[in-house]
Write a protein that holds these residues in place. Structure first.
Motif, PDB file in Angstrom:
ATOM      1  N   LEU A  10       0.831  -1.198   0.000  1.00  0.00           N
ATOM      2  CA  LEU A  10       0.000   0.000   0.000  1.00  0.00           C
ATOM      3  C   LEU A  10       0.869   1.252   0.000  1.00  0.00           C
ATOM      4  O   LEU A  10       0.599   2.201  -0.744  1.00  0.00           O
ATOM      5  CB  LEU A  10      -0.940   0.000   1.207  1.00  0.00           C
ATOM      6  CG  LEU A  10      -1.816   1.242   1.380  1.00  0.00           C
ATOM      7  CD1 LEU A  10      -2.728   1.430   0.169  1.00  0.00           C
ATOM      8  CD2 LEU A  10      -2.629   1.139   2.654  1.00  0.00           C
ATOM      9  N   PHE A  11       1.912   1.261   0.802  1.00  0.00           N
ATOM     10  CA  PHE A  11       2.836   2.392   0.869  1.00  0.00           C
ATOM     11  C   PHE A  11       3.427   2.675  -0.507  1.00  0.00           C
ATOM     12  O   PHE A  11       3.413   3.816  -0.990  1.00  0.00           O
ATOM     13  CB  PHE A  11       3.940   2.078   1.886  1.00  0.00           C
ATOM     14  CG  PHE A  11       4.937   3.187   2.098  1.00  0.00           C
ATOM     15  CD1 PHE A  11       4.622   4.278   2.890  1.00  0.00           C
ATOM     16  CD2 PHE A  11       6.183   3.128   1.508  1.00  0.00           C
ATOM     17  CE1 PHE A  11       5.539   5.292   3.095  1.00  0.00           C
ATOM     18  CE2 PHE A  11       7.107   4.130   1.702  1.00  0.00           C
ATOM     19  CZ  PHE A  11       6.784   5.229   2.495  1.00  0.00           C
ATOM     20  N   LYS A  12       3.915   1.632  -1.163  1.00  0.00           N
ATOM     21  CA  LYS A  12       4.513   1.786  -2.490  1.00  0.00           C
ATOM     22  C   LYS A  12       3.471   2.227  -3.524  1.00  0.00           C
ATOM     23  O   LYS A  12       3.745   3.089  -4.360  1.00  0.00           O
ATOM     24  CB  LYS A  12       5.166   0.477  -2.931  1.00  0.00           C
ATOM     25  CG  LYS A  12       6.423   0.138  -2.177  1.00  0.00           C
ATOM     26  CD  LYS A  12       6.990  -1.191  -2.638  1.00  0.00           C
ATOM     27  CE  LYS A  12       8.275  -1.533  -1.935  1.00  0.00           C
ATOM     28  NZ  LYS A  12       8.835  -2.815  -2.419  1.00  0.00           N
ATOM     29  N   THR A  13       2.282   1.636  -3.457  1.00  0.00           N
ATOM     30  CA  THR A  13       1.220   1.974  -4.406  1.00  0.00           C
ATOM     31  C   THR A  13       0.793   3.434  -4.245  1.00  0.00           C
ATOM     32  O   THR A  13       0.590   4.135  -5.246  1.00  0.00           O
ATOM     33  CB  THR A  13       0.002   1.046  -4.214  1.00  0.00           C
ATOM     34  OG1 THR A  13       0.435  -0.304  -4.390  1.00  0.00           O
ATOM     35  CG2 THR A  13      -1.097   1.351  -5.209  1.00  0.00           C
ATOM     36  N   LEU A  14       0.653   3.894  -3.008  1.00  0.00           N
ATOM     37  CA  LEU A  14       0.283   5.292  -2.775  1.00  0.00           C
ATOM     38  C   LEU A  14       1.333   6.238  -3.362  1.00  0.00           C
ATOM     39  O   LEU A  14       0.979   7.247  -3.980  1.00  0.00           O
ATOM     40  CB  LEU A  14       0.118   5.562  -1.277  1.00  0.00           C
ATOM     41  CG  LEU A  14      -1.237   5.209  -0.695  1.00  0.00           C
ATOM     42  CD1 LEU A  14      -1.178   5.193   0.830  1.00  0.00           C
ATOM     43  CD2 LEU A  14      -2.306   6.160  -1.172  1.00  0.00           C
ATOM     44  N   HIS A  15       2.593   5.914  -3.192  1.00  0.00           N
ATOM     45  CA  HIS A  15       3.645   6.776  -3.737  1.00  0.00           C
ATOM     46  C   HIS A  15       3.670   6.738  -5.267  1.00  0.00           C
ATOM     47  O   HIS A  15       3.850   7.774  -5.907  1.00  0.00           O
ATOM     48  CB  HIS A  15       5.006   6.416  -3.141  1.00  0.00           C
ATOM     49  CG  HIS A  15       5.230   7.046  -1.800  1.00  0.00           C
ATOM     50  ND1 HIS A  15       5.340   8.397  -1.609  1.00  0.00           N
ATOM     51  CD2 HIS A  15       5.326   6.496  -0.568  1.00  0.00           C
ATOM     52  CE1 HIS A  15       5.515   8.661  -0.331  1.00  0.00           C
ATOM     53  NE2 HIS A  15       5.506   7.513   0.332  1.00  0.00           N
ATOM     54  N   ARG A  16       3.466   5.567  -5.858  1.00  0.00           N
ATOM     55  CA  ARG A  16       3.407   5.495  -7.332  1.00  0.00           C
ATOM     56  C   ARG A  16       2.232   6.312  -7.870  1.00  0.00           C
ATOM     57  O   ARG A  16       2.364   7.047  -8.848  1.00  0.00           O
ATOM     58  CB  ARG A  16       3.292   4.049  -7.794  1.00  0.00           C
ATOM     59  CG  ARG A  16       4.614   3.327  -7.813  1.00  0.00           C
ATOM     60  CD  ARG A  16       4.504   1.980  -8.525  1.00  0.00           C
ATOM     61  NE  ARG A  16       5.404   1.054  -7.875  1.00  0.00           N
ATOM     62  CZ  ARG A  16       5.047   0.063  -7.070  1.00  0.00           C
ATOM     63  NH1 ARG A  16       3.787  -0.204  -6.851  1.00  0.00           N
ATOM     64  NH2 ARG A  16       5.945  -0.708  -6.511  1.00  0.00           N
ATOM     65  N   ILE A  55      -5.467  -0.034   6.434  1.00  0.00           N
ATOM     66  CA  ILE A  55      -5.182  -0.481   5.063  1.00  0.00           C
ATOM     67  C   ILE A  55      -6.354  -0.138   4.156  1.00  0.00           C
ATOM     68  O   ILE A  55      -6.173   0.332   3.032  1.00  0.00           O
ATOM     69  CB  ILE A  55      -4.854  -1.992   5.027  1.00  0.00           C
ATOM     70  CG1 ILE A  55      -3.498  -2.265   5.669  1.00  0.00           C
ATOM     71  CG2 ILE A  55      -4.884  -2.522   3.600  1.00  0.00           C
ATOM     72  CD1 ILE A  55      -3.185  -3.736   5.870  1.00  0.00           C
ATOM     73  N   LYS A  56      -7.568  -0.352   4.637  1.00  0.00           N
ATOM     74  CA  LYS A  56      -8.775  -0.038   3.864  1.00  0.00           C
ATOM     75  C   LYS A  56      -8.853   1.459   3.559  1.00  0.00           C
ATOM     76  O   LYS A  56      -9.132   1.861   2.426  1.00  0.00           O
ATOM     77  CB  LYS A  56     -10.024  -0.493   4.641  1.00  0.00           C
ATOM     78  CG  LYS A  56     -11.332  -0.092   4.030  1.00  0.00           C
ATOM     79  CD  LYS A  56     -11.664  -0.932   2.819  1.00  0.00           C
ATOM     80  CE  LYS A  56     -13.080  -0.668   2.358  1.00  0.00           C
ATOM     81  NZ  LYS A  56     -13.168   0.067   1.120  1.00  0.00           N
ATOM     82  N   ILE A  57      -8.572   2.293   4.562  1.00  0.00           N
ATOM     83  CA  ILE A  57      -8.585   3.743   4.361  1.00  0.00           C
ATOM     84  C   ILE A  57      -7.536   4.140   3.319  1.00  0.00           C
ATOM     85  O   ILE A  57      -7.818   4.915   2.401  1.00  0.00           O
ATOM     86  CB  ILE A  57      -8.338   4.486   5.700  1.00  0.00           C
ATOM     87  CG1 ILE A  57      -9.536   4.296   6.631  1.00  0.00           C
ATOM     88  CG2 ILE A  57      -8.068   5.974   5.467  1.00  0.00           C
ATOM     89  CD1 ILE A  57      -9.298   4.742   8.055  1.00  0.00           C
ATOM     90  N   GLY A  58      -6.328   3.601   3.441  1.00  0.00           N
ATOM     91  CA  GLY A  58      -5.264   3.903   2.491  1.00  0.00           C
ATOM     92  C   GLY A  58      -5.609   3.454   1.084  1.00  0.00           C
ATOM     93  O   GLY A  58      -5.349   4.165   0.114  1.00  0.00           O
ATOM     94  N   SER A  59      -6.222   2.290   0.958  1.00  0.00           N
ATOM     95  CA  SER A  59      -6.631   1.780  -0.358  1.00  0.00           C
ATOM     96  C   SER A  59      -7.707   2.663  -0.976  1.00  0.00           C
ATOM     97  O   SER A  59      -7.687   2.928  -2.178  1.00  0.00           O
ATOM     98  CB  SER A  59      -7.150   0.352  -0.241  1.00  0.00           C
ATOM     99  OG  SER A  59      -6.139  -0.501   0.215  1.00  0.00           O
ATOM    100  N   ASP A  60      -8.639   3.127  -0.142  1.00  0.00           N
ATOM    101  CA  ASP A  60      -9.690   4.026  -0.628  1.00  0.00           C
ATOM    102  C   ASP A  60      -9.111   5.352  -1.110  1.00  0.00           C
ATOM    103  O   ASP A  60      -9.532   5.888  -2.132  1.00  0.00           O
ATOM    104  CB  ASP A  60     -10.730   4.281   0.468  1.00  0.00           C
ATOM    105  CG  ASP A  60     -11.573   3.063   0.789  1.00  0.00           C
ATOM    106  OD1 ASP A  60     -11.530   2.068   0.011  1.00  0.00           O
ATOM    107  OD2 ASP A  60     -12.277   3.080   1.825  1.00  0.00           O
TER     108      ASP A  60
END
Length: 103
Positions: A10-16, A55-60
């Motif tokens: 999730l961390f990597k995906t948010l930064h990408r 994780i759910k909040i970050g994914s949203d």
């Protein structure tokens, strides 16, 4: 998949996503700081339920950024030029008052 792996993904995906959505916008790219702060502030969380919630909040948030944010560039005092990413442009389907009948 373990929670630690999910958090790292999730961390990597948010930064990408941040890099794609805010491309060439140095001020908006500073969202990196906010992402890092949020992950650091929850680094010591041990409750599996709370971690899944985060994780759910970050994914949203990632989904919202990827699908809803369009860059705007000030061209003059009262004008913005919108710069949508290619993945946001979808084929326009015309509206039809009468649905087609299936044969």
């Amino acid at each position: 998949m373990g929670q630690a792996v999910k958090v790292l993904q999730l961390f990597k995906t948010l930064h990408r996503t941040r890099q794609q959505v805010f491309k060439n916008d140095t001020r908006a790219l500073e969202a990196r700081i906010k992402i890092n702060e949020e992950f650091k502030s929850n680094k010591s969380e041990t409750s599996p339920k709370k971690i899944e919630e985060l994780i759910k909040i970050g994914s949203d948030v990632e989904l919202l950024l990827r699908t809803s944010v369009i860059q705007g560039i000030h061209t003059d005092h009262n004008t913005l030029k919108l710069v949508p990413r290619k993945d946001l442009l979808v084929e326009n389907v015309p509206y039809c008052d009468k649905p087609t009948q299936k044969q």
